[in-house]
Write an enzyme that holds these catalytic residues in place. Sequence first.
Site, PDB file in Angstrom:
ATOM      1  N   SER A   1     -46.006 187.719  35.624  1.00 62.54           N
ATOM      2  CA  SER A   1     -46.174 186.856  35.091  1.00 62.54           C
ATOM      3  C   SER A   1     -47.765 185.914  34.310  1.00 62.54           C
ATOM      4  O   SER A   1     -47.902 185.833  35.720  1.00 62.54           O
ATOM      5  CB  SER A   1     -44.845 186.050  35.772  1.00 62.54           C
TER       6      SER A   1
ATOM      7  N   HIS B   1     -43.752 178.892  34.579  1.00 62.97           N
ATOM      8  CA  HIS B   1     -42.898 178.671  35.648  1.00 62.97           C
ATOM      9  C   HIS B   1     -43.799 179.469  37.043  1.00 62.97           C
ATOM     10  O   HIS B   1     -43.571 179.067  38.015  1.00 62.97           O
ATOM     11  CB  HIS B   1     -42.014 180.015  35.392  1.00 62.97           C
TER      12      HIS B   1
ATOM     13  N   ASP C   1     -44.436 179.650  27.280  1.00 61.28           N
ATOM     14  CA  ASP C   1     -44.089 179.308  28.631  1.00 61.28           C
ATOM     15  C   ASP C   1     -45.646 179.456  29.555  1.00 61.28           C
ATOM     16  O   ASP C   1     -46.010 180.531  29.767  1.00 61.28           O
ATOM     17  CB  ASP C   1     -43.153 181.177  29.688  1.00 61.28           C
TER      18      ASP C   1
HETATM   19  N1  ARG Z   1     -37.469 185.923  34.313  1.00 64.54           N
HETATM   20  C1  ARG Z   1     -38.718 185.488  35.043  1.00 64.54           C
HETATM   21  C2  ARG Z   1     -39.459 186.224  35.913  1.00 64.54           C
HETATM   22  O1  ARG Z   1     -39.192 186.752  36.801  1.00 64.54           O
HETATM   23  C3  ARG Z   1     -39.302 183.992  34.278  1.00 64.54           C
HETATM   24  C4  ARG Z   1     -38.632 183.760  35.213  1.00 64.54           C
HETATM   25  C5  ARG Z   1     -38.525 181.611  35.032  1.00 64.54           C
HETATM   26  N2  ARG Z   1     -37.646 181.163  34.288  1.00 64.54           N
HETATM   27  C6  ARG Z   1     -36.534 180.519  34.601  1.00 64.54           C
HETATM   28  N3  ARG Z   1     -34.969 179.999  33.732  1.00 64.54           N
HETATM   29  N4  ARG Z   1     -36.151 180.526  36.114  1.00 64.54           N
HETATM   30  O2  ARG Z   1     -40.215 185.595  36.823  1.00 64.54           O
HETATM   31  N1  ASP Z   2     -41.688 187.253  35.171  1.00 63.17           N
HETATM   32  C1  ASP Z   2     -41.812 187.450  35.733  1.00 63.17           C
HETATM   33  C2  ASP Z   2     -42.689 187.172  37.193  1.00 63.17           C
HETATM   34  O1  ASP Z   2     -43.058 186.268  37.343  1.00 63.17           O
HETATM   35  C3  ASP Z   2     -42.425 189.255  35.601  1.00 63.17           C
HETATM   36  C4  ASP Z   2     -41.054 190.027  35.438  1.00 63.17           C
HETATM   37  O2  ASP Z   2     -40.431 190.539  36.445  1.00 63.17           O
HETATM   38  O3  ASP Z   2     -41.127 190.624  34.374  1.00 63.17           O
HETATM   39  O4  ASP Z   2     -44.133 187.923  37.021  1.00 63.17           O
END
Ligand code: ARG
Ligand code: ASP
Length: 732
Positions: free
Chosen positions: A645, A83, A219
Site C-alpha cells: 500500500s 489508509h 486513497d
Molecule cells: N484493503 C486495503 C489494505 O489491505 C486497504 C485497507 C484500508 N481501507 C479500509 N476500509 N479498511 O490495506
Molecule cells: N491494502 C494493502 C496494504 O495496506 C495492500 C494489499 O494487501 O493489497 O498494504
Amino acid sequence: MKIIRILLFLFALPMFSQQGGMWIPSLLEGMNEGEMQTLGMQMSAEDIYSVNQSSLKDAVPHFNGGCTSEVISPKGLLLTNHHCGYGQIQSHSSVENDYLADGFWAKNLSDELANPGMTVTFIVEIKDVTTQVLKNTENASSEEEKQQMIAQNKQSVIASSPKEEWQTNRISTFYDGNQFMLFKVETFKDIRLVGAPPSSIGKFGSDTDNWMWPRHTGDFSLFRIYADKNNRPAEYSENNVPYTPKHYLPVSLDGVAEDDFTLVFGFPGTTDEYLPAVAVEQLVETINPARIGLREVALKEQDAFMRKDQQIKIQYASKYARIANYYKKWIGESQGLKKTDAVGIKRNQEKQFTQRVKAKDLEKEYGSLLTDFDNAYAEFEDYNLAYNLFSEAFIRNVELLKNGFQLYQLEQVLEARGEQSFNDRKANILEDFKASYKDYSAQVDEKVFEKVIEFYAQNTPKEFLSQEFIKKDKSQLTKEIYNNSALTTYSKLEELLEGSSEEVVEKLNKDEGYQLVKELSKEFFENVLPNYRSKKLEIDALQKTYMKALLELSPKEARLFPNANGTLRVTYGQVKGYSPKDAVRYKPVSYLEGVREKYVPGDYEFDVPQKLLDLIDNKDYGQYAENGKMPVNFIGTNHTTGGNSGSPVIDAQGNLIGLNFDRVWEGTMSDIYYDPSISRNIMVDARYILFIIDKYAGATHLIDEMKLVHPKQQNSSDKKKKKRKRKSKKRK
Ligand code: ARG
Ligand code: ASP
C-alpha cells in the site's frame, strides 16, 4: 528489429501469464529485465536499482515500517495512501477539528504537522551475504544450534559491514533461510503531515468497497520528510529543513490504457507461496474460519456504537478499520482458494515434485518431506488454532485483554529480570496506556469482551482450557470485570501501577480483570505455546528443506521468486480487466461518474462532499481529465500484498502513473496462490490525486512543487520525428 520484438513478446506472453512474482531490485538484470522490456518497459535494470547513481529506489522509502511511500518533489514531498497515514491524521483530529472527516491541507511549510515516533526508511544498498551467514552451520548438531550460529554470523556481518554513522545495516532472510541479504538503510524521523482528503474521498466506500472492484477511492495522503542542515536524518526539530532527495518521481499526466506496462515498487510484507497442500487446507478449513469468526463478533459490537456516536466513531475509526481489513481479506482469500481448488493444484504439483525427486535419485534427501509435512501439520493443528485464537483475543480485538496481557508480561519481567527492568517496562506501558486510553470506551469494550470471550471459550480446543472457565457464565463474568477492574480507566490504572514492584504486583493480583487475564494467559503459556513453538520450528525446518528442493528441482521456467518479507521488491505487469464470474467482465479503469452512482447522501460510507459533486456536475477537471472524463482507479496484473500500500505505480519510462492501495476480492488468495486470471492490484490514478489536490483542495502550491510530464505525447512526437527523419533520409 520490430519483428523480433513482436515475436519475443508473443513467445513471452503465455509464460508471463503463468505467474506473478516479487523480485529483488538488485537482481533484475537478465531474465526480469528482458521480460519487463518485452512488456514495454523502456528503462534498464540500472535505472531501477543502482548503487553508483541515483535510481528509482532512491525515491521509494518504507513508510513507518508498514506501508510504502514515494518522493514526488525536490523538496521531500511524500505520497502514500490515506489508509497508511490514517493513524497520523486521526491523532491530529478531534470532534472540533476533524481532519478525518474534513481533510487537512497545510498552506505552507509551517502548517505541516509533526508526528513524533514516525519514520521513513530508504534503502541505500542491497548485498547478498548468504555465504557469510551460513558459514560453518553445516556442522551444527541440532536445528536450535544452527539457528544460534546463524544469529551470531548475522551479528558479525552487520557489525563488520561498512556504513556511514547515520545509516543502519540489517539482514533479511529469503527463501525460508536459503538466502540472506544485507540492507544498508537510512531512516528519517521528522515526517510531517502535509495533506489529506476527507475520508469521503480518501476512504470512499469504506469497508463495503474495501478489497473490491469496481472501486472509486482517492486513497492518498501527503507527508514531507525533514532533514538536518546536512540533509541527513535527524530527530524532530524546528530547525530541520525539507529533505532534498537523491531522486524523485515525475508525475505523468497521460494516464493509462489497457495493456500498458506497469511497475509497482514497494515493501510487500508476507506471502506464503510455497506452502504444501496440507498447510493450505489447514488454513482454509481451520485457521481462517476461527479468526474470521472471532473478528466478526468484535466488529459487530464496535460498528453498532460507531454508527450512533460521533466521538466513538473517531476513537474507534483506526482500530476498527484495521480489524475489518483482514477480516474481509481472509473471507475473500478462503473463497478464492476454494474456488480455484488451490489445494488440488498444490497436490498435483506435489506429485510432480515427487517424480522429480525420484528421477534425480534424491529420495534420501527429499523423499519423506511431504509425509513429514502431513504429520507435522496434523500435530500442529490444535496448537495453531489455539495460538491464533489467543492472539486475536488478547493482542488484537479486546482492549482490556490486550492491556491486561501487557501487565501479565510486566509481572513476568519482574520474575525473570528484577526490579529495574520491571520499572523500565512499567514506564513504557504507562506511556502506551496514556495514548491508547484516550481512544478507549469501556462501554464499547465491555460488549466486545463479552462476545469474544464466549467465542474464545467455545472454539479453543477444550484440552487447553479449565472446565471452570468453560462453564462460567460469561455475561456475569463480563459485568463483574467491567464493574470492578481498574483496567477500564486510565486514572485507576495509573493508581494501580503506583508503588514498589511488590505493591503493584499485589494490587494487580487482586484486580478481577487481571485475574482472568492471568489465568487464561497462564493456560496459554503452559498448554499451548511450548508445543506451538516446537512444532513451528519443525515445520519451518521442513519448509526450508522443501524450498531448497524446489529451487534445485523446479524447471527454469518456474522462476521461483522469494516470498515477501518486508523488503523492497519490484513487481510488474499490465493494466488489465478480468472476469470475476461467468458472463461478467470488469473493465480496468473507473471514473468519477461512478462516485455519483454510488453516492448516498449522509451515509457513513458513501457520502460525497458537496464540492466534489459540484466539480463532477460542472466537469471541472482542469488538465487532469481524459476525453472529458475523470479517471479514479485502475487495476493491473502486478503481484502485490499487504505492505505494498502506498507503492508507486511507474510507467515504462519511470514516471508516476498511480498509487497502489488494494487488491480485488476474488484474487486476495494471491498471498498463497497467485492466479493470473483473477489476481489484480488496485491503484489510484495519479491524475485523480492531482485533481483532488488542485481542484478540490486548491493546494496548487503542492502541484507547483512537482514535475508534471507528458511521456506518451513525448513518445509519439519522438516517433513522428524519427519517421520524418527516416523519410527524409530515403528521399536523399
Ligand atoms: N484493503 C486495503 C489494505 O489491505 C486497504 C485497507 C484500508 N481501507 C479500509 N476500509 N479498511 O490495506
Ligand atoms: N491494502 C494493502 C496494504 O495496506 C495492500 C494489499 O494487501 O493489497 O498494504
